[in-house]
Write a protein that holds these residues in place. Structure first.
Motif, PDB file in Angstrom:
ATOM      1  N   CYS B  31      55.611  41.391  34.565  1.00 49.87           N
ATOM      2  CA  CYS B  31      54.829  40.171  34.722  1.00 49.87           C
ATOM      3  C   CYS B  31      53.749  40.144  33.658  1.00 49.87           C
ATOM      4  N   ILE B  32      53.588  38.999  33.021  1.00 47.96           N
ATOM      5  CA  ILE B  32      52.520  38.853  32.036  1.00 47.96           C
ATOM      6  C   ILE B  32      51.480  37.936  32.657  1.00 47.96           C
ATOM      7  N   ILE B  33      50.286  38.470  32.866  1.00 48.95           N
ATOM      8  CA  ILE B  33      49.255  37.624  33.468  1.00 48.95           C
ATOM      9  C   ILE B  33      48.051  37.537  32.545  1.00 48.95           C
ATOM     10  N   GLY B  34      47.249  36.554  32.790  1.00 49.50           N
ATOM     11  CA  GLY B  34      46.057  36.343  31.972  1.00 49.50           C
ATOM     12  C   GLY B  34      45.537  34.952  32.238  1.00 49.50           C
ATOM     13  N   PRO B  35      44.266  34.698  31.871  1.00 48.24           N
ATOM     14  CA  PRO B  35      43.728  33.361  32.108  1.00 48.24           C
ATOM     15  C   PRO B  35      44.403  32.306  31.231  1.00 48.24           C
ATOM     16  N   HIS B 188      49.773  32.949  36.112  1.00 42.38           N
ATOM     17  CA  HIS B 188      48.318  33.189  36.078  1.00 42.38           C
ATOM     18  C   HIS B 188      47.861  33.618  37.468  1.00 42.38           C
ATOM     19  N   ASP B 189      48.861  33.758  38.364  1.00 43.57           N
ATOM     20  CA  ASP B 189      48.557  34.085  39.753  1.00 43.57           C
ATOM     21  C   ASP B 189      48.681  35.598  39.958  1.00 43.57           C
ATOM     22  N   ARG B 190      47.529  36.235  40.188  1.00 41.03           N
ATOM     23  CA  ARG B 190      47.489  37.693  40.323  1.00 41.03           C
ATOM     24  C   ARG B 190      48.335  38.168  41.498  1.00 41.03           C
ATOM     25  N   ILE B 202      48.481  42.572  30.990  1.00 38.49           N
ATOM     26  CA  ILE B 202      47.392  41.598  31.050  1.00 38.49           C
ATOM     27  C   ILE B 202      47.041  41.140  29.640  1.00 38.49           C
ATOM     28  N   MET B 203      46.915  39.829  29.484  1.00 41.68           N
ATOM     29  CA  MET B 203      46.556  39.280  28.169  1.00 41.68           C
ATOM     30  C   MET B 203      45.208  38.595  28.239  1.00 41.68           C
ATOM     31  N   HIS B 204      44.477  38.694  27.131  1.00 44.64           N
ATOM     32  CA  HIS B 204      43.170  38.036  27.053  1.00 44.64           C
ATOM     33  C   HIS B 204      42.905  37.671  25.600  1.00 44.64           C
ATOM     34  N   ASP B 205      42.567  36.420  25.360  1.00 45.64           N
ATOM     35  CA  ASP B 205      42.257  35.949  24.004  1.00 45.64           C
ATOM     36  C   ASP B 205      43.347  36.306  22.993  1.00 45.64           C
ATOM     37  N   GLY B 206      44.589  36.181  23.377  1.00 43.40           N
ATOM     38  CA  GLY B 206      45.698  36.409  22.456  1.00 43.40           C
ATOM     39  C   GLY B 206      46.079  37.871  22.275  1.00 43.40           C
ATOM     40  N   LYS B 207      45.438  38.763  23.037  1.00 42.69           N
ATOM     41  CA  LYS B 207      45.742  40.187  22.867  1.00 42.69           C
ATOM     42  C   LYS B 207      46.256  40.785  24.160  1.00 42.69           C
ATOM     43  N   THR B 208      47.090  41.834  24.036  1.00 40.06           N
ATOM     44  CA  THR B 208      47.513  42.550  25.229  1.00 40.06           C
ATOM     45  C   THR B 208      46.403  43.544  25.565  1.00 40.06           C
ATOM     46  N   VAL B 209      45.811  43.369  26.734  1.00 42.98           N
ATOM     47  CA  VAL B 209      44.629  44.167  27.098  1.00 42.98           C
ATOM     48  C   VAL B 209      45.050  45.467  27.766  1.00 42.98           C
ATOM     49  N   SER B 210      45.943  45.370  28.730  1.00 41.49           N
ATOM     50  CA  SER B 210      46.401  46.596  29.398  1.00 41.49           C
ATOM     51  C   SER B 210      47.762  46.364  30.043  1.00 41.49           C
ATOM     52  N   MET B 211      48.400  47.480  30.359  1.00 41.70           N
ATOM     53  CA  MET B 211      49.737  47.404  30.924  1.00 41.70           C
ATOM     54  C   MET B 211      49.946  48.558  31.896  1.00 41.70           C
ATOM     55  N   GLY B 212      50.598  48.298  33.008  1.00 37.25           N
ATOM     56  CA  GLY B 212      50.852  49.359  33.978  1.00 37.25           C
ATOM     57  C   GLY B 212      51.394  48.764  35.253  1.00 37.25           C
ATOM     58  N   THR B 213      51.512  49.608  36.286  1.00 33.21           N
ATOM     59  CA  THR B 213      51.967  49.059  37.566  1.00 33.21           C
ATOM     60  C   THR B 213      50.774  48.351  38.209  1.00 33.21           C
ATOM     61  N   SER B 222      41.507  49.901  32.815  1.00 31.12           N
ATOM     62  CA  SER B 222      41.010  50.563  31.600  1.00 31.12           C
ATOM     63  C   SER B 222      39.779  49.882  31.037  1.00 31.12           C
ATOM     64  N   ASP B 223      39.497  48.692  31.473  1.00 26.01           N
ATOM     65  CA  ASP B 223      38.312  47.988  30.956  1.00 26.01           C
ATOM     66  C   ASP B 223      37.828  46.989  32.008  1.00 26.01           C
ATOM     67  N   LEU B 224      36.640  46.435  31.738  1.00 29.46           N
ATOM     68  CA  LEU B 224      36.047  45.531  32.726  1.00 29.46           C
ATOM     69  C   LEU B 224      36.883  44.267  32.941  1.00 29.46           C
ATOM     70  N   PHE B 225      37.489  43.737  31.840  1.00 26.38           N
ATOM     71  CA  PHE B 225      38.276  42.513  31.987  1.00 26.38           C
ATOM     72  C   PHE B 225      39.432  42.746  32.960  1.00 26.38           C
ATOM     73  N   THR B 226      40.143  43.865  32.755  1.00 27.75           N
ATOM     74  CA  THR B 226      41.276  44.192  33.639  1.00 27.75           C
ATOM     75  C   THR B 226      40.773  44.397  35.063  1.00 27.75           C
ATOM     76  N   ALA B 227      39.647  45.079  35.172  1.00 28.21           N
ATOM     77  CA  ALA B 227      39.096  45.371  36.494  1.00 28.21           C
ATOM     78  C   ALA B 227      38.828  44.081  37.264  1.00 28.21           C
ATOM     79  N   PHE B 228      38.173  43.144  36.628  1.00 29.89           N
ATOM     80  CA  PHE B 228      37.849  41.896  37.324  1.00 29.89           C
ATOM     81  C   PHE B 228      39.062  40.981  37.463  1.00 29.89           C
ATOM     82  N   PHE B 229      40.030  41.052  36.501  1.00 31.26           N
ATOM     83  CA  PHE B 229      41.182  40.160  36.569  1.00 31.26           C
ATOM     84  C   PHE B 229      42.163  40.594  37.663  1.00 31.26           C
TER      85      PHE B 229
END
Lengths: 540, 326
Positions: B31-35, B188-190, B202-213, B222-229
């Motif tokens: 699944c590819i998610i992101g705002p 976009h639905d978590r 997880i994608m943010h601003d055109g970049k792949t931010v993190s990946m995992g189960t 791994s970062d605050l964006f992933t944590a809050f998303f």
């Protein structure tokens, strides 16, 4: 997503090439004639007061015709967009016939119905017991305006009613709750929202009347009632002043270009809500008013057309006769000898022009939509700006240059002129359909591994089919009723139905003209029915 | 080597640049998610071949397909919009992309696919008579009928209402499990991504931010964006708790405990104690109370089984649940 698609450009290329050649070659001849003798004719046209008198008259008749047509249409549209009643749809559908009815039929219908010895005058004389014509309408300025209103008021009525019917009435309701009267609400709330539709129909009618030809030529009946189109024709066929005609056609092209540029913002289609307004059922007084209005509209629209059919079977004295029909069948003498030929010619030319216009037009429209091109629709609209008499003139210059004596060449020239005239209309009719095909639909097909060719064939062109049907009907009707270019180009080899009707009217053979007119009317009705079918199946 | 490998894929627009690198194993459900505007759909368009990248490579089953025509890629796609062909009925739509087959085989396959998407008997129906959910099921069947090597799904359920979304997403997962097809699913639905996927990117601003189960991303972002998303939480400046620490300390609401009585920190060496936190809001979410607090001017979110009576409280957070993130 997928933009600038060369596949569709390549498919459209033959059509574009043909359009450019058919448009540019005759235009180049017109320009070369206009610039002969160091542009003497052109200088004369620009400096001659008569040119400006022509311009003034053309503007006067067009503005007046458009104004009256629109003003008559507004109150009727107000009623038809508010109430629903039996016959409403039929009257609206009938109004759409104006788009396909050839102007030569209006001329013929007017001569037979409103003429000094016409059916209306005969009826009035019998009723009032007089032995002289009661109404004198024809061969005057008022005849021109009346015929233009007859032909174009249904267009304004239809366009304004359609726009008004989908205009949500909540702002009006809000105005009433604020204590505003009906008239104040109409002027301050409804009219501003309706203005784009009113303006757009006014401009459309103005442009139609600006290039009006047969109505001015026959119903004006007087050289003082001359427009650019009729004057160009007179210069070619009566004064045999080709240079003068070419110069005047360039002047007219320049003026039409200026008018098109000025009016183009007004012709933008207003985006109205797709939600249909809830129409009220007409009852009591409103129902009576509806019946009265429908009767008035039908009494205005139907008699001239029905009188054509009547006159095809009855003599002026009222006796039943099939003589005109027998003459057509037998290929009798005079103009009637070519009647059957004219019927076949008209049908064959219209069929070929419409089929080619739809074939090339759909490819041009698809290329324009797929590449998001503004240039292609503009390019394909150029012949519209030129005017059909000017186009006919260009083709007649081409004929002079070819100096041919071949029947095939004559057919090709007339067919070419017709194709140049109808192709822009075909492109304009199909373009909205091509634009309405979502990119994602084609993309979905590509992701299934389907080739561009098969996607175009099975999905895109299949979706265009109702638009193509309408375009075919429109192009066929236009070609079938075409008088302006054909008459200007006419070299006597190729006669079409409208040309024969025009010649029969000129030689006072009204019964023969009525018989041919009845055939033309039947064909227009069939084509109209096909077009209506296309409209129903278009993608919403 | 992954079945699908995206290497430094780039697409530049006037005010947006997409750059992505990741891999997907055969049979995986990613699944590819992101705002909105994070580049999820653009990424799918590039993989499908609907758009051309400005750089990078797309490798499918060991073969570079970056310059391959859309039609040759064998990558199916289910779109968010209604893309059924109006000129064909349901059955013809499904058969349209099928590889060379005899008529009887095509019919058999389209019938079995209709039954797979729970639409038996719908073959002769006009596509305009279908509801939104039915149309998406037919799109899915049509895409599978073309036997793609990978299936891309671009927010296929976003136009549907919540109960229908739930039932169709379960159907999609079931189809994935029965066919074994590799799927890339944009949403976009978590909650949708958590419930349906094997792994999430997880994608943010055109970049792949993190990946995992889903669990990894929720528990160990791994970062605050992933944590809050991936869920709700609190990020406090680290120096508030540990003098020399930089960044933020992040914790989930369920990892904090509220006490209305003062707490002696010496008795709880495994916890961080935050005293004098002020309760600003209290919402009951059906199973617990979600409390909005303020601690030294910073907002905090925590969950409580009981409704607190006092305005000022103490908060205990298990040290090992705190994540130091940037």
């Amino acid at each position: 997503m997928i933009k600038k698609d060369r596949y569709y450009t390549a498919k459209a290329l033959p059509g574009i090439l043909i359009l450019v050649l058919l448009f540019l070659i005759p235009l180049a001849f017109t320009i070369s004639y206009a610039f002969r003798d160091n542009g003497k004719a052109l200088v004369e046209v620009f400096s001659d007061k008569y040119t400006y008198r022509l311009l003034a008259f053309t503007l006067e008749e067009s503005v007046l015709s458009a104004l009256i047509s629109t003003l008559v249409a507004i109150p009727l549209a107000a009623f038809f967009s508010k109430y629903t009643f039996p016959g409403r749809k039929a009257v609206l559908t009938l109004s759409g016939l104006s788009f396909t009815i050839p102007s030569i039929l209006v001329v013929l219908g007017f001569v037979i119905w409103y003429g000094n010895n016409g059916i209306l005058n005969t009826l009035l004389m019998r009723i009032l017991g007089k032995d002289y014509s009661i109404l004198s309408i024809l061969y005057s300025f008022k005849a021109i305006i009346l015929a233009h209103v007859y032909l174009n008021f249904p267009i304004a009525f239809l366009l304004i009613t359609n726009a008004w019917s989908v205009l949500p009435d909540t702002p009006e309701k809000a105005a009433y709750t604020l204590g505003k009267s009906n008239s104040e609400t109409f002027i301050k709330v409804t009219l501003p929202r309706l203005l784009p539709a009113i303006l757009s129909s006014f401009i459309l009618i103005f442009l139609f009347c600006f290039s009006s030809f047969s109505i001015i030529l026959v119903l004006g009946g007087n050289p003082s009632f001359s427009t650019f189109e009729t004057e160009i024709y007179r210069r070619v066929h009566i004064s045999v002043d080709r240079e003068g005609a070419a110069a005047l056609s360039l002047f007219s092209f320049f003026i039409t270009g200026v008018i098109l540029i000025i009016t183009s913002p007004g012709r933008k289609e207003s985006k109205l809500s797709r939600k249909q307004k809830e129409l009220q059922k007409a009852k009591g007084k409103n129902l009576a008013a509806a019946i009265l209005l429908m009767l008035l509209i039908l009494l205005f629209i139907l008699p001239p057309m029905l009188s054509i059919v009547y006159r095809a079977f009855y003599t002026k004295a009222g006796g039943f006769t099939l003589k005109a029909w027998e003459d057509i069948a037998k290929g009798s003498t005079g103009l009637m000898s070519t009647a059957m030929n004219g019927i076949i010619n008209s049908f064959a030319i219209a069929l070929a022009a419409a089929a080619l216009a739809v074939f090339f037009g759909s490819r041009i429209a698809m290329a324009a939509a797929k590449n998001n091109s503004k240039l292609l629709p503009l390019l394909s609209s150029l012949p519209m700006a030129t005017g059909s008499v000017t186009l006919g003139l260009g083709f007649s210059f081409l004929a002079v240059m070819l100096n041919h004596d071949s029947l095939l060449a004559s057919y090709l020239l007339v067919g070419g002129a017709h194709l140049t005239i109808v192709l822009p209309f075909a492109v304009r009719t199909i373009l909205p359909g091509a634009k309405s095909i979502p990119d994602s639909l084609s993309a979905a097909s590509y992701t299934l591994g389907v080739s561009k060719g098969r996607t175009a064939r099975k999905i895109e062109y299949a979706l265009l089919s109702p638009y193509k049907k309408r375009a075919f009907a429109f192009a066929f009707a236009l070609s079938l009723g075409e008088v302006n270019a054909t008459l200007t180009l006419s070299d006597g080899h190729v006669s079409t139905l409208p040309i024969l009707i025009y010649r029969m009217i000129s030689s006072y053979n009204y019964q023969g003209a009525a018989a041919l007119g009845t055939l033309l009317l039947c064909e227009a009705l069939i084509i109209f029915a096909i077009g209506e079918g296309g409209k129903k199946n278009a993608i919403s | 080597m992954p079945y699908l490998e995206i290497r430094k894929l780039e697409k530049k627009y006037k005010d947006f640049t997409l750059s992505a690198s990741f891999g997907v194993e055969k049979g995986e459900f990613l699944c590819i998610i992101g705002p909105s505007g994070s580049g999820k759909s653009t990424l799918l368009s590039l993989i499908a071949g609907l758009d051309k990248p400005d750089g990078g490579t797309i490798i499918l089953d060991g073969k570079d397909i970056t310059s391959e025509k859309i039609q040759k890629r064998e990558i199916g796609m289910v779109f968010q919009d209604f893309t059924l062909f109006p000129s064909m009925n349901v059955e013809k739509n499904i058969q349209f992309g099928m590889k060379e087959k005899r008529k009887s085989e095509r019919k058999k396959l389209s019938d079995s696919l209709l039954s797979l998407v729970d639409l038996e008997g719908y073959g002769k129906r006009s596509v305009s008579s279908l509801s939104g959910g039915e149309a998406q099921r037919v799109q899915l069947a049509r895409a599978i009928a073309a036997e793609p090597r990978i299936l891309l799904l671009d927010e296929p359920l976003s136009a549907l209402d919540a109960p229908l979304r739930k039932s169709i997403r379960n159907a999609i997962r079931a189809i994935h499990d029965s066919t074994g097809i590799t799927m890339l699913y944009v949403t976009h639905d978590r909650e949708e991504a958590f419930s349906i996927s094997d792994s999430i990117m997880i994608m943010h601003d055109g970049k792949t931010v993190s990946m995992g189960t889903a669990e990894e991303l929720y528990r160990k972002p791994s970062d605050l964006f992933t944590a809050f998303f991936t869920g709700e939480g609190t990020a406090l400046p680290a120096h508030l708790i540990y003098e020399n620490m930089e960044g933020y300390l992040f914790f989930r609401p369920e990892n904090a405990v509220l006490s209305e009585e003062p707490i002696n920190p010496d008795m709880y060496p495994m916890h961080i104690i935050l005293s004098d936190a002020e309760i600003l809001s209290c919402e009951f979410n059906g199973s617990a109370y979600m409390l909005g607090l303020q601690y030294q001017g910073y907002p905090m979110l925590l969950q409580s089984a009981v409704k607190p009576r006092r305005k000022t409280v103490s908060v205990m957070i298990l040290k090992e649940s705190l994540l130091n993130l940037e």
